[in-house]
Design a protein around this motif. Structure first.
Motif, short mmCIF file in Angstrom:
data_model
loop_
_atom_site.label_atom_id
_atom_site.label_comp_id
_atom_site.label_asym_id
_atom_site.label_seq_id
_atom_site.Cartn_x
_atom_site.Cartn_y
_atom_site.Cartn_z
N ALA A 260 0.66 -0.83 0.33
CA ALA A 260 0.09 -0.10 -0.03
C ALA A 260 0.87 0.98 -0.04
O ALA A 260 1.87 1.25 0.07
N ALA A 261 0.29 2.28 -0.43
CA ALA A 261 1.12 3.58 -0.13
C ALA A 261 -0.44 4.73 -0.26
O ALA A 261 -1.38 4.37 0.01
N GLY A 262 0.67 5.68 0.35
CA GLY A 262 -0.72 6.73 0.52
C GLY A 262 -1.68 6.66 -0.15
O GLY A 262 -2.79 7.96 0.50
N VAL B 33 14.37 -0.71 5.40
CA VAL B 33 13.50 0.50 3.80
C VAL B 33 13.70 0.85 3.07
O VAL B 33 14.88 0.20 2.46
N SER C 57 9.63 6.07 -1.26
CA SER C 57 10.85 5.44 0.14
C SER C 57 9.24 4.60 0.95
O SER C 57 8.08 4.79 0.46
N GLY C 58 9.87 4.54 2.03
CA GLY C 58 8.24 3.52 2.69
C GLY C 58 9.43 2.08 3.67
O GLY C 58 10.75 2.61 3.61
N THR C 59 8.46 0.61 4.20
CA THR C 59 9.69 -0.31 4.70
C THR C 59 8.89 -1.16 4.05
O THR C 59 7.97 -1.10 3.88
N LEU D 194 5.26 -0.82 2.46
CA LEU D 194 4.66 0.13 2.91
C LEU D 194 5.05 1.72 2.15
O LEU D 194 6.42 2.05 3.18
N ALA D 195 4.42 1.83 0.94
CA ALA D 195 5.48 3.26 0.53
C ALA D 195 4.61 4.56 0.66
O ALA D 195 3.83 4.55 0.78
N GLU D 196 5.91 5.74 0.85
CA GLU D 196 4.99 7.40 1.24
C GLU D 196 4.46 6.76 -0.25
O GLU D 196 3.05 7.81 0.14
N TYR E 218 -3.09 -0.23 4.90
CA TYR E 218 -1.67 0.81 5.25
C TYR E 218 -1.40 0.78 6.80
O TYR E 218 -0.63 0.65 7.45
N PHE F 116 -0.25 12.66 3.37
CA PHE F 116 0.67 12.31 3.57
C PHE F 116 1.71 12.79 4.90
O PHE F 116 2.07 12.74 5.36
N VAL G 183 18.67 1.05 10.45
CA VAL G 183 16.93 0.04 10.09
C VAL G 183 16.03 0.15 11.31
O VAL G 183 15.14 1.07 10.07
N TYR H 50 12.72 3.04 9.57
CA TYR H 50 11.67 1.88 9.97
C TYR H 50 10.60 2.67 11.29
O TYR H 50 9.44 2.81 10.94
N PHE I 182 9.17 5.66 10.10
CA PHE I 182 8.18 5.59 9.05
C PHE I 182 6.93 5.32 9.09
O PHE I 182 6.19 5.68 9.24
N PHE J 105 -0.83 8.50 9.47
CA PHE J 105 -1.34 9.54 8.75
C PHE J 105 -3.14 8.31 8.47
O PHE J 105 -4.04 8.58 7.89
#
Lengths: 160, 295
Positions: free
Chosen positions: A34-36, A70, A92-94, A106-108, B68, B160, B222, B226, B229, B236
């Motif tokens: 998922a992303a924002g 990350v 970016s994301g995790t 999970l992405a921005e 999410y 976001f 990390v 992590y 984020f 969010f």
């Protein structure tokens, strides 16, 4: 009627068998991506996921050892169970791989590769570069450096 | 004695005078009030329409944000991260917005935090208010617990970026918390929401989690990135849930307000017509009895 019932039974058995011949049920890799802005996969069982992380790109198969990573800007490749591959660009994301073999990416922000525009990427790259060169303090410089990195990766993804 | 009584008499006369020409005045007063209630109804009706439109969008957004948020919390559940017992410092984040007129969404969140602050050990709790409403409710009694307030929440759908800003404010607040909670309204259906919370942990808590050893190739860097984020992702998600609950609750609240205004309008119209009739009747009686006196 009876014939149809038999057919259905056979179909069910076939389905069961296809599960069994794949991976055992508990070891399926359930991907949440998922992303924002959008959800790409929500607990969908897939074959393989390749992700670019800060410590290097790596592929995730079912029963991967649990890990955290990350994301860095780049292309995430998802190979679905039917062999279809989809390539999605993330900024970016995790990434989380849990001990039950579930994977969360999970992405921005994320967009399918076909939505990327090469011209726009080129433009944003040159803009980010000029911002990087004219950055006054450390913080602005770091932000611009990130923008340059993302733009470069988009360009690479869009042209490659 | 007499002097003191005299003004009293005067007052009585004045009241009687007022009562005499009151019928005409009430007619006017009722019609003014009727008009104002009608205007209020128009406003509440249009507010309902607006929030209905905003709600549809918020719900659509929420559908995308749910996996999410769930994904962000999964790791903490799977790794069985627990709050450290030796670090009593806690951080509570109240997810509300700037806008009112939406039922009890904001009060609900604030109440959860207020109840917690009344319990023993409250001196170790700090609160971050997201949205002016929670600040308004908590500031007077628990002002010393609040470390920062974010506003301009709720006018536009949360993004976001908003979550990143809040996360940035939390990370740079210099408050070293051991654990904490994000208190928000979880959307369940158009007519129902529930106060719920997401866990917050310090890096130390995560590093001492019993099942962290099963996770491979981790270093402090990390984990830190992590967690930063995942904080933003959880915020969010909570913002989205909150926004959706708020809009749905505002829709219900405004619907009820319009209904109540309708009832009031009915009653006022009835009184208005009765009074008008009474005035006419009285005038007729005056004319007729005047004419009868002349005969």
């Amino acid at each position: 009627m009876a014939f149809r019932g038999v057919l259905r039974n056979v179909a069910r058995r076939l389905q069961v068998r296809s599960y069994a011949s794949d991976v055992a049920k508990g070891d399926d890799m359930a991907l949440t991506f998922a992303a924002g802005n959008k959800v790409f996969y929500d607990k969908v069982v897939v074959k393989q996921v390749d992700v670019p992380s800060l410590s290097g790109a790596f592929g995730i198969l079912p029963k991967h050892v649990p890990t955290l990573a990350v994301l860095r800007p780049g292309v995430v490749t998802v190979i679905e169970n039917d062999g279809k591959t989809s390539k999605i660009f993330v900024s970016s994301g995790t990434v989380t791989v849990n001990d039950d073999s579930s994977v969360q990416v999970l992405a921005e922000e994320a967009h399918p590769l076909e939505n990327l525009d090469r011209g726009a990427a080129q433009e944003s790259l040159s803009k980010a570069q000029s911002e990087f060169n004219s950055a006054a303090n450390e913080k602005a410089k770091a932000e611009a450096a990130i923008a340059v990195e993302v733009a470069e990766e988009i360009l690479k993804a869009a042209s490659g | 004695m007499l002097g003191r009584a005299a003004p009293g008499v005067c007052q009585v006369v004045a009241v009687a005078n007022q009562q005499q020409n009151r019928n005409m005045a009430t007619l006017k007063a009722i019609s003014i009030r009727l008009k104002s209630v009608k205007n209020i109804q128009k406003i509440t009706q249009s507010m309902k329409m607006v929030s209905a439109a905003k709600y549809t969008r918020a719900e659509r957004d929420l559908k995308a944000a749910r996996p999410y948020g769930e994904g962000a919390v999964q790791f903490y559940e799977r790794a069985e991260v627990a709050a450290p017992e030796d670090d009593p410092k806690q951080l509570y984040i109240a997810m509300t917005s700037d806008r009112g007129l939406c039922g009890a969404v904001h009060t609900g969140v604030s109440k959860v935090i207020r109840t917690r602050l009344q319990e023993p050990g409250a001196e170790n709790i700090k609160v971050i208010c997201v949205g002016d409403k929670s600040r308004g409710i908590l500031q007077r009694l628990y002002g010393k617990h609040i470390i920062s307030v974010c506003n301009e929440i709720g006018r536009l759908p949360p993004t976001f970026n908003d979550a990143c800003k809040i996360a940035g404010a939390i990370l740079t607040s210099d408050y070293e918390f051991g654990s904490g909670k994000i208190v928000y309204n979880k959307f369940r259906s158009v007519v129902s929401y529930q106060q719920s919370d997401l866990p917050l942990f310090s890096q130390k808590a995560v590093e001492s989690a019993p099942k962290l050893a099963t996770y491979d190739s981790l270093d402090a860097d990390v984990i830190q990135s992590y967690m930063e984020f995942s904080l933003a992702s959880m915020l969010f998600y909570a913002l989205k849930e909150g926004a959706c609950s708020e809009q749905s609750s505002r829709m219900t609240a405004m619907d009820n307000a319009s209904k109540n205004a309708g009832e009031m309008i009915d009653k006022l119209t009835l009184t208005f017509n009765r009074t008008r009739q009474a005035v006419i009747t009285r005038e007729l009686i005056e004319i007729i009895s005047g004419a009868a006196a002349l005969d």
